[in-house]
Design a protein around this motif. Structure first.
Motif, PDB file in Angstrom:
ATOM      1  N   PHE A 142      -2.428  -6.599  -4.517  1.00  0.00           N
ATOM      2  CA  PHE A 142      -2.871  -5.847  -5.810  1.00  0.00           C
ATOM      3  C   PHE A 142      -2.567  -4.476  -5.812  1.00  0.00           C
ATOM      4  N   ASN A 143      -1.241  -4.213  -6.464  1.00  0.00           N
ATOM      5  CA  ASN A 143      -0.750  -2.802  -6.570  1.00  0.00           C
ATOM      6  C   ASN A 143      -1.815  -2.156  -7.574  1.00  0.00           C
ATOM      7  N   ILE A 144      -1.871  -0.913  -7.341  1.00  0.00           N
ATOM      8  CA  ILE A 144      -2.833   0.177  -8.174  1.00  0.00           C
ATOM      9  C   ILE A 144      -1.567   1.024  -8.755  1.00  0.00           C
ATOM     10  N   GLN A 145      -0.875   1.588  -8.026  1.00  0.00           N
ATOM     11  CA  GLN A 145       0.190   2.645  -8.419  1.00  0.00           C
ATOM     12  C   GLN A 145       1.704   1.959  -8.580  1.00  0.00           C
ATOM     13  N   GLY A 150     -10.007   3.321  -4.459  1.00  0.00           N
ATOM     14  CA  GLY A 150      -8.484   2.812  -4.028  1.00  0.00           C
ATOM     15  C   GLY A 150      -8.458   1.606  -3.261  1.00  0.00           C
ATOM     16  N   THR A 151      -7.422   1.162  -2.813  1.00  0.00           N
ATOM     17  CA  THR A 151      -7.359   0.155  -1.739  1.00  0.00           C
ATOM     18  C   THR A 151      -6.247   0.350  -0.665  1.00  0.00           C
ATOM     19  N   ILE A 152      -6.665  -0.168   0.452  1.00  0.00           N
ATOM     20  CA  ILE A 152      -5.595   0.136   1.580  1.00  0.00           C
ATOM     21  C   ILE A 152      -4.960  -1.020   1.828  1.00  0.00           C
ATOM     22  N   THR A 181      -0.314   1.445   3.934  1.00  0.00           N
ATOM     23  CA  THR A 181      -0.417   2.600   2.901  1.00  0.00           C
ATOM     24  C   THR A 181      -1.651   2.358   2.208  1.00  0.00           C
ATOM     25  N   LEU A 182      -2.135   3.457   1.135  1.00  0.00           N
ATOM     26  CA  LEU A 182      -3.292   3.537   0.437  1.00  0.00           C
ATOM     27  C   LEU A 182      -2.855   3.696  -1.123  1.00  0.00           C
ATOM     28  N   GLN A 183      -3.341   3.192  -1.925  1.00  0.00           N
ATOM     29  CA  GLN A 183      -3.115   3.473  -3.424  1.00  0.00           C
ATOM     30  C   GLN A 183      -4.727   3.673  -3.898  1.00  0.00           C
TER      31      GLN A 183
END
Length: 159
Positions: free
Chosen positions: A84-87, A133-135, A155-157
């Motif tokens: 689930f992409n945030i950025q 955010g999400t990791i 990665t973190l977004q």
């Protein structure tokens, strides 16, 4: 996330009797570093949906409904499936940081070689990644097949 963060995490794989595992105390609690609370995990099979709808010709209303539906699942802690992409596209981001100098030509090709191993969302269990955010932990398909978790990418977004 960044080159300097490459050694800041480790994914372990254990293929033995769970009774052989023992919990160890958290090394040092400080203002910035503290253990994540432990909770019993209950696995449930779910369907995840991609952000990019390649090959589908949807109307504006259908697209709106699709993204509203996709957004409705909270929190987003899960293994495998679609990130689930945030950025940005999570896979493309990982490939970019891995190959900055030659990323443009490799991103689309390598994108299909990565698997979402696990993602953990910010939620009301006292876990906050960046600004809500999400990791994401991702792994190459071949490394997953070979149980080579030492090559897992992170990665973190955040919003």
């Amino acid at each position: 996330m960044d080159k300097e963060d490459e050694e800041s995490f480790q994914v372990y794989y254990f293929d033995g009797d769970a009774r052989e595992l023992a919990r160890t105390p958290y090394p040092e609690i400080t203002e910035d570093y503290f253990p994540i609370p432990t909770y019993k995990i209950i696995f449930t099979e779910i369907v995840t949906f991609p952000e990019e709808l390649n090959g589908l010709d949807l109307t504006e209303d259908e697209l709106y409904n699709y993204y509203e539906f996709r957004e409705s699942s909270q929190p987003r802690h899960y293994m495998f499936g679609e990130p689930f992409n945030i950025q940005n596209n999570v896979f493309e981001e990982i490939i970019y940081y891995e190959n900055e100098a030659e990323a443009d030509g490799k991103i689309k090709l390598r994108n299909k070689e990565l698997v979402l191993l696990f993602q953990m969302d910010s939620d009301d269990l006292n876990v906050m990644w960046g600004d809500s955010g999400t990791i994401y932990f991702c792994i190459d398909k071949k490394d997953l097949e070979n149980k080579t978790f030492s090559k897992t990418k992170f990665t973190l977004q955040c919003y």
